[in-house]
Design a protein around this motif. Structure first.
Motif, PDB file in Angstrom:
ATOM      1  N   GLY A 147     -50.150 -41.902  71.425  1.00 21.22           N
ATOM      2  CA  GLY A 147     -50.384 -43.203  70.803  1.00 21.22           C
ATOM      3  C   GLY A 147     -49.999 -44.353  71.712  1.00 21.22           C
ATOM      4  O   GLY A 147     -50.729 -45.355  71.822  1.00 21.22           O
ATOM      5  N   PHE A 148     -48.864 -44.223  72.384  1.00 22.46           N
ATOM      6  CA  PHE A 148     -48.424 -45.273  73.304  1.00 22.46           C
ATOM      7  C   PHE A 148     -49.380 -45.403  74.489  1.00 22.46           C
ATOM      8  O   PHE A 148     -49.746 -46.510  74.888  1.00 22.46           O
ATOM      9  CB  PHE A 148     -47.014 -44.979  73.826  1.00 22.46           C
ATOM     10  CG  PHE A 148     -45.941 -44.993  72.769  1.00 22.46           C
ATOM     11  CD1 PHE A 148     -46.097 -45.725  71.600  1.00 22.46           C
ATOM     12  CD2 PHE A 148     -44.769 -44.272  72.934  1.00 22.46           C
ATOM     13  CE1 PHE A 148     -45.111 -45.752  70.619  1.00 22.46           C
ATOM     14  CE2 PHE A 148     -43.773 -44.294  71.972  1.00 22.46           C
ATOM     15  CZ  PHE A 148     -43.950 -45.031  70.809  1.00 22.46           C
ATOM     16  N   LEU A 149     -49.792 -44.264  75.043  1.00 24.63           N
ATOM     17  CA  LEU A 149     -50.672 -44.299  76.211  1.00 24.63           C
ATOM     18  C   LEU A 149     -52.029 -44.918  75.865  1.00 24.63           C
ATOM     19  O   LEU A 149     -52.590 -45.681  76.660  1.00 24.63           O
ATOM     20  CB  LEU A 149     -50.862 -42.889  76.771  1.00 24.63           C
ATOM     21  CG  LEU A 149     -51.695 -42.794  78.059  1.00 24.63           C
ATOM     22  CD1 LEU A 149     -51.086 -43.666  79.159  1.00 24.63           C
ATOM     23  CD2 LEU A 149     -51.795 -41.345  78.523  1.00 24.63           C
ATOM     24  N   ALA A 150     -52.536 -44.600  74.682  1.00 23.19           N
ATOM     25  CA  ALA A 150     -53.811 -45.177  74.257  1.00 23.19           C
ATOM     26  C   ALA A 150     -53.703 -46.694  74.183  1.00 23.19           C
ATOM     27  O   ALA A 150     -54.623 -47.430  74.582  1.00 23.19           O
ATOM     28  CB  ALA A 150     -54.223 -44.606  72.901  1.00 23.19           C
ATOM     29  N   ALA A 151     -52.569 -47.181  73.691  1.00 20.82           N
ATOM     30  CA  ALA A 151     -52.353 -48.629  73.604  1.00 20.82           C
ATOM     31  C   ALA A 151     -52.257 -49.253  74.994  1.00 20.82           C
ATOM     32  O   ALA A 151     -52.853 -50.307  75.255  1.00 20.82           O
ATOM     33  CB  ALA A 151     -51.086 -48.920  72.812  1.00 20.82           C
ATOM     34  N   PHE A 152     -51.530 -48.611  75.893  1.00 22.38           N
ATOM     35  CA  PHE A 152     -51.387 -49.124  77.255  1.00 22.38           C
ATOM     36  C   PHE A 152     -52.755 -49.199  77.940  1.00 22.38           C
ATOM     37  O   PHE A 152     -53.065 -50.185  78.619  1.00 22.38           O
ATOM     38  CB  PHE A 152     -50.455 -48.233  78.082  1.00 22.38           C
ATOM     39  CG  PHE A 152     -49.031 -48.183  77.580  1.00 22.38           C
ATOM     40  CD1 PHE A 152     -48.535 -49.152  76.720  1.00 22.38           C
ATOM     41  CD2 PHE A 152     -48.184 -47.155  77.979  1.00 22.38           C
ATOM     42  CE1 PHE A 152     -47.216 -49.101  76.262  1.00 22.38           C
ATOM     43  CE2 PHE A 152     -46.869 -47.097  77.536  1.00 22.38           C
ATOM     44  CZ  PHE A 152     -46.394 -48.076  76.673  1.00 22.38           C
ATOM     45  N   ASN A 153     -53.566 -48.150  77.758  1.00 16.24           N
ATOM     46  CA  ASN A 153     -54.886 -48.104  78.388  1.00 16.24           C
ATOM     47  C   ASN A 153     -55.790 -49.206  77.859  1.00 16.24           C
ATOM     48  O   ASN A 153     -56.562 -49.826  78.611  1.00 16.24           O
ATOM     49  CB  ASN A 153     -55.538 -46.743  78.168  1.00 16.24           C
ATOM     50  CG  ASN A 153     -54.885 -45.644  78.983  1.00 16.24           C
ATOM     51  OD1 ASN A 153     -54.243 -45.909  80.002  1.00 16.24           O
ATOM     52  ND2 ASN A 153     -55.039 -44.395  78.554  1.00 16.24           N
ATOM     53  N   ALA A 154     -55.719 -49.439  76.553  1.00 14.33           N
ATOM     54  CA  ALA A 154     -56.557 -50.473  75.943  1.00 14.33           C
ATOM     55  C   ALA A 154     -56.169 -51.867  76.423  1.00 14.33           C
ATOM     56  O   ALA A 154     -57.020 -52.764  76.526  1.00 14.33           O
ATOM     57  CB  ALA A 154     -56.459 -50.395  74.427  1.00 14.33           C
ATOM     58  N   MET A 155     -54.912 -52.053  76.741  1.00 12.28           N
ATOM     59  CA  MET A 155     -54.424 -53.373  77.150  1.00 12.28           C
ATOM     60  C   MET A 155     -54.884 -53.769  78.548  1.00 12.28           C
ATOM     61  O   MET A 155     -54.867 -54.962  78.884  1.00 12.28           O
ATOM     62  CB  MET A 155     -52.900 -53.411  77.082  1.00 12.28           C
ATOM     63  CG  MET A 155     -52.345 -53.398  75.675  1.00 12.28           C
ATOM     64  SD  MET A 155     -50.539 -53.339  75.655  1.00 12.28           S
ATOM     65  CE  MET A 155     -50.121 -54.928  76.385  1.00 12.28           C
ATOM     66  N   VAL A 156     -55.308 -52.802  79.332  1.00 16.09           N
ATOM     67  CA  VAL A 156     -55.708 -53.089  80.715  1.00 16.09           C
ATOM     68  C   VAL A 156     -56.816 -54.136  80.778  1.00 16.09           C
ATOM     69  O   VAL A 156     -56.816 -55.023  81.648  1.00 16.09           O
ATOM     70  CB  VAL A 156     -56.155 -51.793  81.425  1.00 16.09           C
ATOM     71  CG1 VAL A 156     -56.747 -52.112  82.795  1.00 16.09           C
ATOM     72  CG2 VAL A 156     -54.993 -50.828  81.562  1.00 16.09           C
ATOM     73  N   SER A 157     -57.763 -54.048  79.850  1.00 16.34           N
ATOM     74  CA  SER A 157     -58.913 -54.963  79.875  1.00 16.34           C
ATOM     75  C   SER A 157     -58.726 -56.184  78.975  1.00 16.34           C
ATOM     76  O   SER A 157     -59.635 -57.013  78.859  1.00 16.34           O
ATOM     77  CB  SER A 157     -60.179 -54.209  79.449  1.00 16.34           C
ATOM     78  OG  SER A 157     -60.029 -53.689  78.138  1.00 16.34           O
ATOM     79  N   MET A 158     -57.556 -56.329  78.363  1.00 12.70           N
ATOM     80  CA  MET A 158     -57.323 -57.461  77.469  1.00 12.70           C
ATOM     81  C   MET A 158     -56.872 -58.690  78.241  1.00 12.70           C
ATOM     82  O   MET A 158     -56.041 -58.599  79.131  1.00 12.70           O
ATOM     83  CB  MET A 158     -56.264 -57.089  76.418  1.00 12.70           C
ATOM     84  CG  MET A 158     -56.691 -55.989  75.472  1.00 12.70           C
ATOM     85  SD  MET A 158     -55.383 -55.537  74.272  1.00 12.70           S
ATOM     86  CE  MET A 158     -55.305 -57.054  73.298  1.00 12.70           C
ATOM     87  N   LYS A 159     -57.464 -59.834  77.889  1.00 10.87           N
ATOM     88  CA  LYS A 159     -57.096 -61.089  78.549  1.00 10.87           C
ATOM     89  C   LYS A 159     -56.091 -61.891  77.728  1.00 10.87           C
ATOM     90  O   LYS A 159     -55.441 -62.799  78.242  1.00 10.87           O
ATOM     91  CB  LYS A 159     -58.347 -61.914  78.811  1.00 10.87           C
ATOM     92  CG  LYS A 159     -59.285 -61.297  79.847  1.00 10.87           C
ATOM     93  CD  LYS A 159     -60.467 -62.208  80.098  1.00 10.87           C
ATOM     94  CE  LYS A 159     -61.320 -61.688  81.256  1.00 10.87           C
ATOM     95  NZ  LYS A 159     -61.838 -60.337  81.031  1.00 10.87           N
ATOM     96  N   SER A 160     -55.957 -61.580  76.445  1.00  8.35           N
ATOM     97  CA  SER A 160     -55.004 -62.263  75.592  1.00  8.35           C
ATOM     98  C   SER A 160     -54.666 -61.377  74.394  1.00  8.35           C
ATOM     99  O   SER A 160     -55.373 -60.397  74.121  1.00  8.35           O
ATOM    100  CB  SER A 160     -55.564 -63.608  75.107  1.00  8.35           C
ATOM    101  OG  SER A 160     -56.704 -63.410  74.292  1.00  8.35           O
ATOM    102  N   GLY A 161     -53.583 -61.737  73.696  1.00 10.62           N
ATOM    103  CA  GLY A 161     -53.210 -60.992  72.494  1.00 10.62           C
ATOM    104  C   GLY A 161     -52.546 -59.659  72.751  1.00 10.62           C
ATOM    105  O   GLY A 161     -52.417 -58.839  71.834  1.00 10.62           O
ATOM    106  N   GLY A 162     -52.121 -59.440  73.975  1.00 10.10           N
ATOM    107  CA  GLY A 162     -51.555 -58.142  74.330  1.00 10.10           C
ATOM    108  C   GLY A 162     -50.272 -57.808  73.594  1.00 10.10           C
ATOM    109  O   GLY A 162     -50.089 -56.670  73.146  1.00 10.10           O
TER     110      GLY A 162
END
Length: 201
Positions: A147-162
């Protein structure tokens, strides 16, 4: 009380927003505290049964778990220090260590329940019997890690709201882990011989 993932989300979000860059000690200490307090707020219910000194017992228990946040804090802080020196694989490593910290803290925690039910003595006339039980929590750390890794991976392409996203995903993952954990207790004193099985909600 019972687990409310929005409570944990908001508490984690406050930690993230109050952090200063590179303050690994603050992160490790405060995240561990928030998760520990959240686990302590969970309501534990068990089904209890066994042969006690007075006869055959059957009943139910309710209580909570007590955990030490420093168990998690030490593991997470060490992981932060190690990750800062890594050139690659940091997310995978940190997800595993954060999961290890939380799971280690929970596995050495102490469950305490108040138990009440009926005992049937050899004479065959059931009577009320109450007491206490102590036990443990066993969770699946792999669910935390994924669950943590999935969140970390998703954050890579986020520009805001991380920060808000991570707090929400961590809260969801940790809540699921706690609710899926197995509670096992043993009756104390008058309930010695009785065993309880249950979960946290």
């Amino acid at each position: 009380m019972s687990l409310n993932k929005d409570t944990l989300k908001n508490n984690l979000l406050s930690v993230f927003r109050n952090m200063t860059d590179g303050d690994d000690s603050y992160f490790a200490k405060e995240v561990s505290k928030k998760v520990a307090n959240y686990a302590k707020s969970g309501s534990i219910m068990t089904t209890d049964a066994g042969i006690v000194s007075a006869g055959v017992f059957a009943g139910s228990g309710n209580g909570s778990i007590n955990v030490d946040s420093t168990v998690c804090e030490k593991i997470v802080y060490a992981a932060c220090n190690t990750m800062s020196k890594m050139s690659a694989g940091g997310d995978v490593y940190f997800a595993a260590q954060l999961a290890l910290g939380i799971d280690s803290m929970m596995s050495v925690g102490t469950v305490n329940t108040t138990v009440q039910g009926t005992v049937t003595p050899p004479s065959g006339t059931p009577v009320i019997l109450a007491g206490t039980a102590k036990g443990t929590f066993t969770g699946v750390s792999a669910s935390l890690q994924s669950g943590f890794l999935a969140a970390f991976n998703a954050m890579v392409s986020m520009k805001s709201g991380g920060d808000e996203y991570l707090a929400g995903q961590m809260a969801t993952t940790i809540t699921a882990y706690l609710k899926a954990g197995v509670i096992a207790t043993q009756g104390q004193v008058v309930l010695s011989g009785s065993m309880g099985a249950g979960s946290m909600s």
